[in-house]
Scaffold this motif. Sequence first.
Motif, PDB file in Angstrom:
ATOM      1  N   MET A   1       0.835  -1.193   0.000  1.00  0.00           N
ATOM      2  CA  MET A   1       0.000   0.000   0.000  1.00  0.00           C
ATOM      3  C   MET A   1       0.869   1.243   0.000  1.00  0.00           C
ATOM      4  O   MET A   1       1.966   1.254   0.546  1.00  0.00           O
ATOM      5  N   LEU A   2       0.364   2.283  -0.599  1.00  0.00           N
ATOM      6  CA  LEU A   2       1.119   3.503  -0.840  1.00  0.00           C
ATOM      7  C   LEU A   2       0.481   4.679  -0.112  1.00  0.00           C
ATOM      8  O   LEU A   2      -0.723   4.916  -0.229  1.00  0.00           O
ATOM      9  N   ASP A   3       1.280   5.425   0.647  1.00  0.00           N
ATOM     10  CA  ASP A   3       0.857   6.698   1.219  1.00  0.00           C
ATOM     11  C   ASP A   3       1.439   7.818   0.371  1.00  0.00           C
ATOM     12  O   ASP A   3       2.661   7.871   0.158  1.00  0.00           O
ATOM     13  N   ILE A   4       0.580   8.717  -0.102  1.00  0.00           N
ATOM     14  CA  ILE A   4       1.006   9.839  -0.932  1.00  0.00           C
ATOM     15  C   ILE A   4       0.884  11.114  -0.111  1.00  0.00           C
ATOM     16  O   ILE A   4      -0.206  11.461   0.345  1.00  0.00           O
ATOM     17  N   ILE A   5       1.995  11.821   0.074  1.00  0.00           N
ATOM     18  CA  ILE A   5       2.017  13.055   0.854  1.00  0.00           C
ATOM     19  C   ILE A   5       1.942  14.244  -0.091  1.00  0.00           C
ATOM     20  O   ILE A   5       2.779  14.377  -0.999  1.00  0.00           O
ATOM     21  N   VAL A   6       0.952  15.108   0.135  1.00  0.00           N
ATOM     22  CA  VAL A   6       0.781  16.287  -0.705  1.00  0.00           C
ATOM     23  C   VAL A   6       0.645  17.523   0.183  1.00  0.00           C
ATOM     24  O   VAL A   6      -0.401  17.731   0.799  1.00  0.00           O
ATOM     25  N   PRO A   7       1.675  18.365   0.277  1.00  0.00           N
ATOM     26  CA  PRO A   7       1.507  19.637   0.987  1.00  0.00           C
ATOM     27  C   PRO A   7       0.638  20.571   0.145  1.00  0.00           C
ATOM     28  O   PRO A   7       0.776  20.611  -1.089  1.00  0.00           O
ATOM     29  N   VAL A   8      -0.248  21.325   0.785  1.00  0.00           N
ATOM     30  CA  VAL A   8      -1.121  22.241   0.031  1.00  0.00           C
ATOM     31  C   VAL A   8      -1.072  23.636   0.636  1.00  0.00           C
ATOM     32  O   VAL A   8      -0.823  23.816   1.827  1.00  0.00           O
ATOM     33  N   TYR A   9      -1.354  24.605  -0.234  1.00  0.00           N
ATOM     34  CA  TYR A   9      -1.470  25.997   0.205  1.00  0.00           C
ATOM     35  C   TYR A   9      -2.398  26.721  -0.771  1.00  0.00           C
ATOM     36  O   TYR A   9      -2.000  27.073  -1.878  1.00  0.00           O
ATOM     37  N   ASN A  10      -3.655  26.850  -0.397  1.00  0.00           N
ATOM     38  CA  ASN A  10      -4.652  27.552  -1.204  1.00  0.00           C
ATOM     39  C   ASN A  10      -4.639  27.086  -2.667  1.00  0.00           C
ATOM     40  O   ASN A  10      -4.522  27.884  -3.603  1.00  0.00           O
ATOM     41  N   GLU A  11      -4.792  25.781  -2.851  1.00  0.00           N
ATOM     42  CA  GLU A  11      -4.762  25.210  -4.193  1.00  0.00           C
ATOM     43  C   GLU A  11      -6.086  25.385  -4.934  1.00  0.00           C
ATOM     44  O   GLU A  11      -6.149  25.186  -6.150  1.00  0.00           O
ATOM     45  N   ASP A  12      -7.162  25.697  -4.210  1.00  0.00           N
ATOM     46  CA  ASP A  12      -8.493  25.849  -4.815  1.00  0.00           C
ATOM     47  C   ASP A  12      -8.861  24.592  -5.605  1.00  0.00           C
ATOM     48  O   ASP A  12      -8.517  23.488  -5.207  1.00  0.00           O
ATOM     49  N   LYS A  13      -9.520  24.756  -6.749  1.00  0.00           N
ATOM     50  CA  LYS A  13     -10.002  23.594  -7.502  1.00  0.00           C
ATOM     51  C   LYS A  13      -8.879  22.869  -8.241  1.00  0.00           C
ATOM     52  O   LYS A  13      -9.105  21.785  -8.792  1.00  0.00           O
ATOM     53  N   GLY A  14      -7.677  23.447  -8.233  1.00  0.00           N
ATOM     54  CA  GLY A  14      -6.553  22.761  -8.863  1.00  0.00           C
ATOM     55  C   GLY A  14      -6.261  21.423  -8.225  1.00  0.00           C
ATOM     56  O   GLY A  14      -5.714  20.528  -8.870  1.00  0.00           O
ATOM     57  N   ILE A  15      -6.645  21.250  -6.974  1.00  0.00           N
ATOM     58  CA  ILE A  15      -6.400  19.979  -6.291  1.00  0.00           C
ATOM     59  C   ILE A  15      -7.187  18.841  -6.929  1.00  0.00           C
ATOM     60  O   ILE A  15      -6.763  17.684  -6.904  1.00  0.00           O
ATOM     61  N   LEU A  16      -8.325  19.164  -7.532  1.00  0.00           N
ATOM     62  CA  LEU A  16      -9.143  18.120  -8.164  1.00  0.00           C
ATOM     63  C   LEU A  16      -8.459  17.556  -9.398  1.00  0.00           C
ATOM     64  O   LEU A  16      -8.618  16.371  -9.712  1.00  0.00           O
ATOM     65  N   LYS A  17      -7.697  18.381 -10.103  1.00  0.00           N
ATOM     66  CA  LYS A  17      -6.928  17.878 -11.240  1.00  0.00           C
ATOM     67  C   LYS A  17      -5.921  16.835 -10.765  1.00  0.00           C
ATOM     68  O   LYS A  17      -5.753  15.789 -11.405  1.00  0.00           O
ATOM     69  N   LEU A  18      -5.268  17.113  -9.645  1.00  0.00           N
ATOM     70  CA  LEU A  18      -4.316  16.144  -9.103  1.00  0.00           C
ATOM     71  C   LEU A  18      -5.034  14.861  -8.704  1.00  0.00           C
ATOM     72  O   LEU A  18      -4.554  13.762  -9.001  1.00  0.00           O
ATOM     73  N   PHE A  19      -6.180  14.972  -8.043  1.00  0.00           N
ATOM     74  CA  PHE A  19      -6.925  13.779  -7.643  1.00  0.00           C
ATOM     75  C   PHE A  19      -7.322  12.954  -8.859  1.00  0.00           C
ATOM     76  O   PHE A  19      -7.273  11.719  -8.829  1.00  0.00           O
ATOM     77  N   ASP A  20      -7.747  13.623  -9.927  1.00  0.00           N
ATOM     78  CA  ASP A  20      -8.110  12.904 -11.152  1.00  0.00           C
ATOM     79  C   ASP A  20      -6.911  12.134 -11.699  1.00  0.00           C
ATOM     80  O   ASP A  20      -7.034  10.977 -12.123  1.00  0.00           O
ATOM     81  N   GLU A  21      -5.744  12.767 -11.679  1.00  0.00           N
ATOM     82  CA  GLU A  21      -4.544  12.109 -12.185  1.00  0.00           C
ATOM     83  C   GLU A  21      -4.141  10.938 -11.293  1.00  0.00           C
ATOM     84  O   GLU A  21      -3.729   9.883 -11.794  1.00  0.00           O
ATOM     85  N   ILE A  22      -4.250  11.099  -9.983  1.00  0.00           N
ATOM     86  CA  ILE A  22      -3.944  10.003  -9.070  1.00  0.00           C
ATOM     87  C   ILE A  22      -4.862   8.813  -9.341  1.00  0.00           C
ATOM     88  O   ILE A  22      -4.418   7.658  -9.404  1.00  0.00           O
ATOM     89  N   GLN A  23      -6.139   9.097  -9.515  1.00  0.00           N
ATOM     90  CA  GLN A  23      -7.101   8.019  -9.754  1.00  0.00           C
ATOM     91  C   GLN A  23      -6.850   7.321 -11.084  1.00  0.00           C
ATOM     92  O   GLN A  23      -6.958   6.093 -11.189  1.00  0.00           O
ATOM     93  N   ASN A  24      -6.513   8.089 -12.116  1.00  0.00           N
ATOM     94  CA  ASN A  24      -6.383   7.529 -13.461  1.00  0.00           C
ATOM     95  C   ASN A  24      -5.019   6.908 -13.730  1.00  0.00           C
ATOM     96  O   ASN A  24      -4.920   5.994 -14.560  1.00  0.00           O
ATOM     97  N   GLU A  25      -3.972   7.391 -13.068  1.00  0.00           N
ATOM     98  CA  GLU A  25      -2.611   6.989 -13.422  1.00  0.00           C
ATOM     99  C   GLU A  25      -1.974   6.001 -12.451  1.00  0.00           C
ATOM    100  O   GLU A  25      -1.044   5.289 -12.823  1.00  0.00           O
TER     101      GLU A  25
END
Length: 237
Positions: free
Chosen positions: A1-25
Amino acid sequence: MLDIIVPVYNEDKGILKLFDEIQNEIKAFKRVLIVYDFEEDTTLPIILAEKANYSFEIILVKNNIGRGALNAIKVGMRTAVNEMVLVMMADSSDKLDVVDSMCSKMEEGYDLVCGSRYMKDGRQTGGPFLKGLFSRTAGISLHILTAIPTHDVTNSFKLYRKSMLDKILIESNGGFEIGLEIAVKAYIMGYKITEVPSQWFDREEGESNFHMWKWLPHYLHWYFFCIRKTWFKKGLR
């Protein structure tokens, strides 16, 4: 199992693009640890509203040791419980189609797998010229001078073995040089390191939190630390 660490700072809806890529890739079974500095971060309400739409677990982790990417990464590494720990940025700059290959390398016995923009088939597109020149020069020259098994030691996009992380004292106090420090110490301590070609593209939304001139002395410290330690071992002092 994999833990993915993502620091964030006011990413707004841009975070959803990353989630989509994580799910698809990324096919590996995974959790995503979102590490944030303050409750008003604009990323949080978007995650809370949308996380049910993704097949992987998304965990919000408060950075309680001091604001900034460095401390967020430290907190994420302490919070991770799975043996594979991947650090990535929230801006979708790194192509994630190599993550499963990185996990396969760790299953083969490697303790640190580096995403490498500067090896064969790696690529970096866009970004500030001086930042790119510095990271390429540092990575390739350190590989030549010390034989550290990566051409891109400054890249934050790395997969770590959790049991290795638990044995390394992290001393970084600047910024993203934490990835360089861990790689250098892992090499000196005899851990198995490899790299896979990765592709990086300049962020499409928001502003970068990378402060080159502020953090340069911290990078240089670990760069020369690696040279001193490896040359001492070889009797080249």
